[in-house]
Design a protein around this motif. Sequence first.
Motif, PDB file in Angstrom:
ATOM      1  N   TYR A   4      30.529 -46.483  49.926  1.00 38.87           N
ATOM      2  CA  TYR A   4      31.367 -46.577  51.119  1.00 38.87           C
ATOM      3  C   TYR A   4      30.484 -46.687  52.356  1.00 38.87           C
ATOM      4  O   TYR A   4      29.608 -45.853  52.591  1.00 38.87           O
ATOM      5  CB  TYR A   4      32.270 -45.351  51.231  1.00 38.87           C
ATOM      6  CG  TYR A   4      33.268 -45.234  50.099  1.00 38.87           C
ATOM      7  CD1 TYR A   4      34.540 -45.785  50.198  1.00 38.87           C
ATOM      8  CD2 TYR A   4      32.927 -44.575  48.910  1.00 38.87           C
ATOM      9  CE1 TYR A   4      35.453 -45.682  49.152  1.00 38.87           C
ATOM     10  CE2 TYR A   4      33.838 -44.475  47.860  1.00 38.87           C
ATOM     11  CZ  TYR A   4      35.088 -45.027  47.995  1.00 38.87           C
ATOM     12  OH  TYR A   4      35.989 -44.927  46.961  1.00 38.87           O
ATOM     13  N   SER A   5      30.734 -47.727  53.144  1.00 37.93           N
ATOM     14  CA  SER A   5      29.973 -47.908  54.367  1.00 37.93           C
ATOM     15  C   SER A   5      30.485 -46.964  55.443  1.00 37.93           C
ATOM     16  O   SER A   5      31.621 -46.482  55.380  1.00 37.93           O
ATOM     17  CB  SER A   5      30.071 -49.352  54.854  1.00 37.93           C
ATOM     18  OG  SER A   5      31.418 -49.686  55.151  1.00 37.93           O
ATOM     19  N   MET A 124      27.925 -38.350  49.572  1.00 38.40           N
ATOM     20  CA  MET A 124      29.187 -38.728  50.197  1.00 38.40           C
ATOM     21  C   MET A 124      29.391 -40.237  50.222  1.00 38.40           C
ATOM     22  O   MET A 124      30.533 -40.713  50.203  1.00 38.40           O
ATOM     23  CB  MET A 124      29.260 -38.175  51.622  1.00 38.40           C
ATOM     24  CG  MET A 124      29.505 -36.675  51.695  1.00 38.40           C
ATOM     25  SD  MET A 124      29.725 -36.131  53.408  1.00 38.40           S
ATOM     26  CE  MET A 124      30.025 -34.379  53.165  1.00 38.40           C
ATOM     27  N   SER A 125      28.292 -40.992  50.233  1.00 42.36           N
ATOM     28  CA  SER A 125      28.411 -42.445  50.334  1.00 42.36           C
ATOM     29  C   SER A 125      29.050 -43.066  49.103  1.00 42.36           C
ATOM     30  O   SER A 125      29.484 -44.218  49.144  1.00 42.36           O
ATOM     31  CB  SER A 125      27.031 -43.073  50.579  1.00 42.36           C
ATOM     32  OG  SER A 125      26.219 -42.983  49.421  1.00 42.36           O
ATOM     33  N   VAL A 126      29.110 -42.320  48.000  1.00 44.70           N
ATOM     34  CA  VAL A 126      29.752 -42.841  46.795  1.00 44.70           C
ATOM     35  C   VAL A 126      30.984 -42.007  46.415  1.00 44.70           C
ATOM     36  O   VAL A 126      31.507 -42.123  45.308  1.00 44.70           O
ATOM     37  CB  VAL A 126      28.760 -42.893  45.609  1.00 44.70           C
ATOM     38  CG1 VAL A 126      27.660 -43.906  45.885  1.00 44.70           C
ATOM     39  CG2 VAL A 126      28.159 -41.523  45.321  1.00 44.70           C
ATOM     40  N   MET A 127      31.466 -41.175  47.365  1.00 45.32           N
ATOM     41  CA  MET A 127      32.667 -40.373  47.137  1.00 45.32           C
ATOM     42  C   MET A 127      33.805 -40.917  47.977  1.00 45.32           C
ATOM     43  O   MET A 127      33.610 -41.242  49.166  1.00 45.32           O
ATOM     44  CB  MET A 127      32.416 -38.907  47.510  1.00 45.32           C
ATOM     45  CG  MET A 127      31.358 -38.215  46.673  1.00 45.32           C
ATOM     46  SD  MET A 127      30.877 -36.583  47.359  1.00 45.32           S
ATOM     47  CE  MET A 127      32.406 -35.648  47.093  1.00 45.32           C
ATOM     48  N   MET A 149      38.247 -34.747  60.475  1.00 42.83           N
ATOM     49  CA  MET A 149      37.506 -35.105  61.683  1.00 42.83           C
ATOM     50  C   MET A 149      36.118 -35.633  61.315  1.00 42.83           C
ATOM     51  O   MET A 149      35.615 -36.591  61.924  1.00 42.83           O
ATOM     52  CB  MET A 149      37.390 -33.899  62.617  1.00 42.83           C
ATOM     53  CG  MET A 149      38.712 -33.394  63.192  1.00 42.83           C
ATOM     54  SD  MET A 149      39.680 -34.637  64.098  1.00 42.83           S
ATOM     55  CE  MET A 149      40.930 -35.062  62.860  1.00 42.83           C
ATOM     56  N   MET A 150      35.472 -35.023  60.320  1.00 39.88           N
ATOM     57  CA  MET A 150      34.181 -35.529  59.868  1.00 39.88           C
ATOM     58  C   MET A 150      34.324 -36.926  59.284  1.00 39.88           C
ATOM     59  O   MET A 150      33.507 -37.822  59.560  1.00 39.88           O
ATOM     60  CB  MET A 150      33.574 -34.585  58.821  1.00 39.88           C
ATOM     61  CG  MET A 150      32.234 -35.070  58.276  1.00 39.88           C
ATOM     62  SD  MET A 150      31.566 -34.026  56.949  1.00 39.88           S
ATOM     63  CE  MET A 150      31.110 -32.570  57.895  1.00 39.88           C
ATOM     64  N   LEU A 151      35.358 -37.127  58.481  1.00 41.77           N
ATOM     65  CA  LEU A 151      35.579 -38.438  57.883  1.00 41.77           C
ATOM     66  C   LEU A 151      35.782 -39.507  58.952  1.00 41.77           C
ATOM     67  O   LEU A 151      35.263 -40.627  58.832  1.00 41.77           O
ATOM     68  CB  LEU A 151      36.795 -38.393  56.963  1.00 41.77           C
ATOM     69  CG  LEU A 151      36.626 -37.646  55.634  1.00 41.77           C
ATOM     70  CD1 LEU A 151      37.987 -37.362  55.007  1.00 41.77           C
ATOM     71  CD2 LEU A 151      35.758 -38.454  54.670  1.00 41.77           C
ATOM     72  N   MET A 152      36.501 -39.187  60.003  1.00 43.82           N
ATOM     73  CA  MET A 152      36.809 -40.162  61.037  1.00 43.82           C
ATOM     74  C   MET A 152      35.639 -40.402  61.983  1.00 43.82           C
ATOM     75  O   MET A 152      35.243 -41.547  62.227  1.00 43.82           O
ATOM     76  CB  MET A 152      38.030 -39.702  61.847  1.00 43.82           C
ATOM     77  CG  MET A 152      39.328 -39.646  61.058  1.00 43.82           C
ATOM     78  SD  MET A 152      40.702 -38.946  62.013  1.00 43.82           S
ATOM     79  CE  MET A 152      41.043 -40.274  63.170  1.00 43.82           C
ATOM     80  N   PHE A 153      35.087 -39.305  62.526  1.00 39.86           N
ATOM     81  CA  PHE A 153      34.138 -39.430  63.622  1.00 39.86           C
ATOM     82  C   PHE A 153      32.685 -39.518  63.180  1.00 39.86           C
ATOM     83  O   PHE A 153      31.849 -40.067  63.905  1.00 39.86           O
ATOM     84  CB  PHE A 153      34.297 -38.254  64.588  1.00 39.86           C
ATOM     85  CG  PHE A 153      35.583 -38.284  65.356  1.00 39.86           C
ATOM     86  CD1 PHE A 153      35.742 -39.132  66.440  1.00 39.86           C
ATOM     87  CD2 PHE A 153      36.647 -37.476  64.998  1.00 39.86           C
ATOM     88  CE1 PHE A 153      36.937 -39.172  67.152  1.00 39.86           C
ATOM     89  CE2 PHE A 153      37.847 -37.503  65.699  1.00 39.86           C
ATOM     90  CZ  PHE A 153      37.994 -38.364  66.780  1.00 39.86           C
ATOM     91  N   ARG A 157      35.140 -43.405  58.079  1.00 33.72           N
ATOM     92  CA  ARG A 157      36.068 -43.902  57.059  1.00 33.72           C
ATOM     93  C   ARG A 157      37.298 -44.488  57.763  1.00 33.72           C
ATOM     94  O   ARG A 157      37.875 -43.849  58.650  1.00 33.72           O
ATOM     95  CB  ARG A 157      36.471 -42.783  56.106  1.00 33.72           C
ATOM     96  CG  ARG A 157      35.310 -42.251  55.262  1.00 33.72           C
ATOM     97  CD  ARG A 157      34.749 -43.311  54.327  1.00 33.72           C
ATOM     98  NE  ARG A 157      33.572 -42.845  53.596  1.00 33.72           N
ATOM     99  CZ  ARG A 157      33.598 -42.292  52.391  1.00 33.72           C
ATOM    100  NH1 ARG A 157      34.769 -42.114  51.758  1.00 33.72           N
ATOM    101  NH2 ARG A 157      32.477 -41.912  51.805  1.00 33.72           N
ATOM    102  N   PRO A 158      37.724 -45.686  57.398  1.00 33.03           N
ATOM    103  CA  PRO A 158      38.730 -46.413  58.191  1.00 33.03           C
ATOM    104  C   PRO A 158      40.172 -46.012  57.965  1.00 33.03           C
ATOM    105  O   PRO A 158      41.030 -46.378  58.766  1.00 33.03           O
ATOM    106  CB  PRO A 158      38.519 -47.865  57.757  1.00 33.03           C
ATOM    107  CG  PRO A 158      38.025 -47.751  56.350  1.00 33.03           C
ATOM    108  CD  PRO A 158      37.151 -46.519  56.333  1.00 33.03           C
ATOM    109  N   ASP A 159      40.458 -45.251  56.904  1.00 30.63           N
ATOM    110  CA  ASP A 159      41.870 -45.083  56.532  1.00 30.63           C
ATOM    111  C   ASP A 159      42.278 -43.613  56.412  1.00 30.63           C
ATOM    112  O   ASP A 159      42.904 -43.202  55.445  1.00 30.63           O
ATOM    113  CB  ASP A 159      42.142 -45.810  55.212  1.00 30.63           C
ATOM    114  CG  ASP A 159      43.612 -46.186  55.049  1.00 30.63           C
ATOM    115  OD1 ASP A 159      44.299 -46.380  56.072  1.00 30.63           O
ATOM    116  OD2 ASP A 159      44.074 -46.292  53.901  1.00 30.63           O
TER     117      ASP A 159
END
Length: 224
Positions: A4-5, A124-127, A149-153, A157-159
Amino acid sequence: MPRYSRGYDTLEADAWLARRDRRLGTWIRRLGAIEPDPRWRRSFDPVDALARAILYQQLSGKAASTIVSRVEAAIGDTRFHCDTLGRVDDPTLRACGVSGNKTLALRDLAAREARGEIPDLRRMSVMDQDAIVAALVPVRGIGRWTVEMMLMFRLGRPDVLPVDDLGIRKGVQVLDRADAMPTPRELAARGERWGPFRTHAGLYLWRIADSVNEAKVPTKRSQE
């Protein structure tokens, strides 16, 4: 295994959301485009970020910043992890202004890191995002919202759509000119049309809520 980029094309997200939701598209044009978050490209330590999130909980930014600075001085480091937190005992943390509950949360975080339970950036890059949430919410003091918040900022992660967030729910109420904020379940259903860019929709919904409240300073959603 997919990788995941970090981050996404914000212009593509703007165009997608405007096509999928005319009301949101009108607000996007009114508010102006949201640029990519520079934090998406910065390396960071998830344990350090979670420790800071714990310390900032239920405090004003100024008060939390003061406590963080005191803890950094006490451990002799600007990075929180199991080794540096292990340099101070509980009374020292309390003397820095850290509450008993937060001290327990920091100890739990450090213990889980020492046992290898906290994924680093490489892992995390492959989770997928659900796997990251599942890995982090068992930490004392860390709820789903904090991980979102970590996922977004930080991870870009886009979704991600934090359906329990009051600001986002308020933004949808304004967007739909509704009498009341949607429930989390209603928001989840409403947000289906925004995928795969629900993160970007959420960023606009916070801005919509702030604009209606005439906030002089935008509400801070995530700590560095």
